[in-house]
Design an enzyme around this catalytic site. Sequence first.
Site, PDB file in Angstrom:
ATOM      1  N   CYS A  89     126.153  65.883   8.580  1.00 25.71           N
ATOM      2  CA  CYS A  89     126.695  66.768   9.932  1.00 25.71           C
ATOM      3  C   CYS A  89     127.824  67.738   9.669  1.00 25.71           C
ATOM      4  CB  CYS A  89     126.820  66.187  11.006  1.00 25.71           C
ATOM      5  SG  CYS A  89     125.231  65.269  11.366  1.00 25.71           S
ATOM      6  N   HIS A 142     133.804  69.103  16.613  1.00 25.71           N
ATOM      7  CA  HIS A 142     132.440  68.785  16.372  1.00 25.71           C
ATOM      8  C   HIS A 142     131.699  67.982  17.605  1.00 25.71           C
ATOM      9  CE1 HIS A 142     129.598  66.995  13.672  1.00 25.71           C
ATOM     10  NE2 HIS A 142     129.543  65.962  14.339  1.00 25.71           N
ATOM     11  N   PHE A 164     127.637  61.764   9.343  1.00 29.42           N
ATOM     12  CA  PHE A 164     127.143  60.257   8.984  1.00 29.42           C
ATOM     13  C   PHE A 164     127.614  59.836   7.548  1.00 29.42           C
ATOM     14  CE2 PHE A 164     123.342  59.397  12.024  1.00 29.42           C
ATOM     15  CZ  PHE A 164     124.314  59.318  13.090  1.00 29.42           C
ATOM     16  N   HIS A 218     122.880  70.370  18.137  1.00 30.22           N
ATOM     17  CA  HIS A 218     123.540  70.053  16.991  1.00 30.22           C
ATOM     18  C   HIS A 218     122.492  70.301  15.752  1.00 30.22           C
ATOM     19  CE1 HIS A 218     125.709  68.008  14.187  1.00 30.22           C
ATOM     20  NE2 HIS A 218     125.658  66.659  14.238  1.00 30.22           N
ATOM     21  N   LYS A 260     128.486  72.867  20.803  1.00 32.21           N
ATOM     22  CA  LYS A 260     127.216  72.134  20.701  1.00 32.21           C
ATOM     23  C   LYS A 260     126.347  72.023  21.969  1.00 32.21           C
ATOM     24  CE  LYS A 260     127.822  69.785  16.198  1.00 32.21           C
ATOM     25  NZ  LYS A 260     129.313  70.008  15.945  1.00 32.21           N
ATOM     26  N   GLU A 273     137.292  61.974  18.584  1.00 32.96           N
ATOM     27  CA  GLU A 273     137.790  63.125  18.014  1.00 32.96           C
ATOM     28  C   GLU A 273     138.920  63.589  18.990  1.00 32.96           C
ATOM     29  OE1 GLU A 273     136.206  67.800  16.780  1.00 32.96           O
ATOM     30  OE2 GLU A 273     134.879  66.445  17.859  1.00 32.96           O
TER      31      GLU A 273
END
Length: 414
Positions: A164, A304, A402, A341, A336, A315
């Site tokens: 991502c 993110h 990831f 996403h 998002k 985050e």
Amino acid sequence: MSHPIDVVVTGLGATTPLGGDVPTTWAAALAGESGARPFDPEWVETFGLPVTFAATIKVTPDEVLTRPEIKRMDPSAQYAIIAAREAWADAGAPEIDGERLGAVVSSGIGGIWTTLEAWDTLREKGSRRVLPMTVPMMMPNSPTAYVSLEFGAKAGAHAVVSACATGAEAIGYGVDMIRSGRADIVIAGGTEATIHPMPIAAFAASRTLSLRNDDPQAASRPYDVDRDGFVIGEGAGVVVLESAAHAAARGARVYGRIAGVGLSADGYHITSPEPSGDGQIRAMKAALAESDVTAADVVHVNAHATSTVVGDLIEARSVRGALGEDSDHVALSATKSMTGHLLGGAGALETIFTVLAVRDRQAPPTINVETPDPELVLDLVRDKPRQLRDGDVAALNNSFGFGGHNVALVVTSV
């Protein structure tokens, strides 16, 4: 310390769940619209999918591309070409020697539709019915290869893959190509086309998707106490990067500057972010360190923030860890919540949002946050855009993937 070669953004292109181009997508984001909608109900019935919705693309490729183009490209490459064509035209379709033009357009997962359809064909009809174009359609470098072919980019065609964080890292790689002297212009970004029963089942099995089937448009709710996972999306975002000197020489319109790129890895877990946020902090600090701005100059962060229970707050704490007390005056947006996403396309689209936020002095809203998490330590822009101050400003775009990939980009006004 800033780099001697400034890299600016001269073109923007996108196709997203909010619109078929950048102006439509940006207008929808500022209006707080959601791109989430129910998908093919036969998928749910046939495969027993626990999730019944996604942020599907607003304008389908058959409305934009020719039939031969669609037949020879996986949807991930189709989206990339659509976005790249818009970005190139937006940059003024510059005349350039192909050896000074690069392409870095990446996908986090690649041609999954092509791969799975070829497997179905093999099982049901035999090897002779597998299409001869299967390999160039399924390979993960297919989007950047097609972009390179389309525009004659010969300085290099690259496909960095970092889940991502892919789209943002592709832009960072494009910046490095220009800074190193390999290219004067780079077409860079990310794309993804994974709204297919198998990836949806796989993400659902990993317990990362929202199960709010009764209200898809309210499902993505970053930082809300009732967040339960992300909404999978699809689409592409592409930017045209250019050395400031080259852009000035041809009189190009400039949106903003990519002043810093920060990269790090958690080295912790294949899917979970490192709890202290150390890797994210290092990426943000590295991006600031190689720019000519300080934390005090940062007025906006495009987070993110996928709407997962654990990731969002890690985050938020990381942003405060990187910016310190200066994070008190930062307007935080989690876009998002509207786009879903886009996986490998997310970082590129959100870079576009960050560039436009700085240009227009408007931080886009975060929707669906009814009850902010009490542990949120930042100023979240909710429901309506937030006016940003005049003068020279900077913004951060964060992308994490990831595998522990962390990418931070610093965008500044010009």
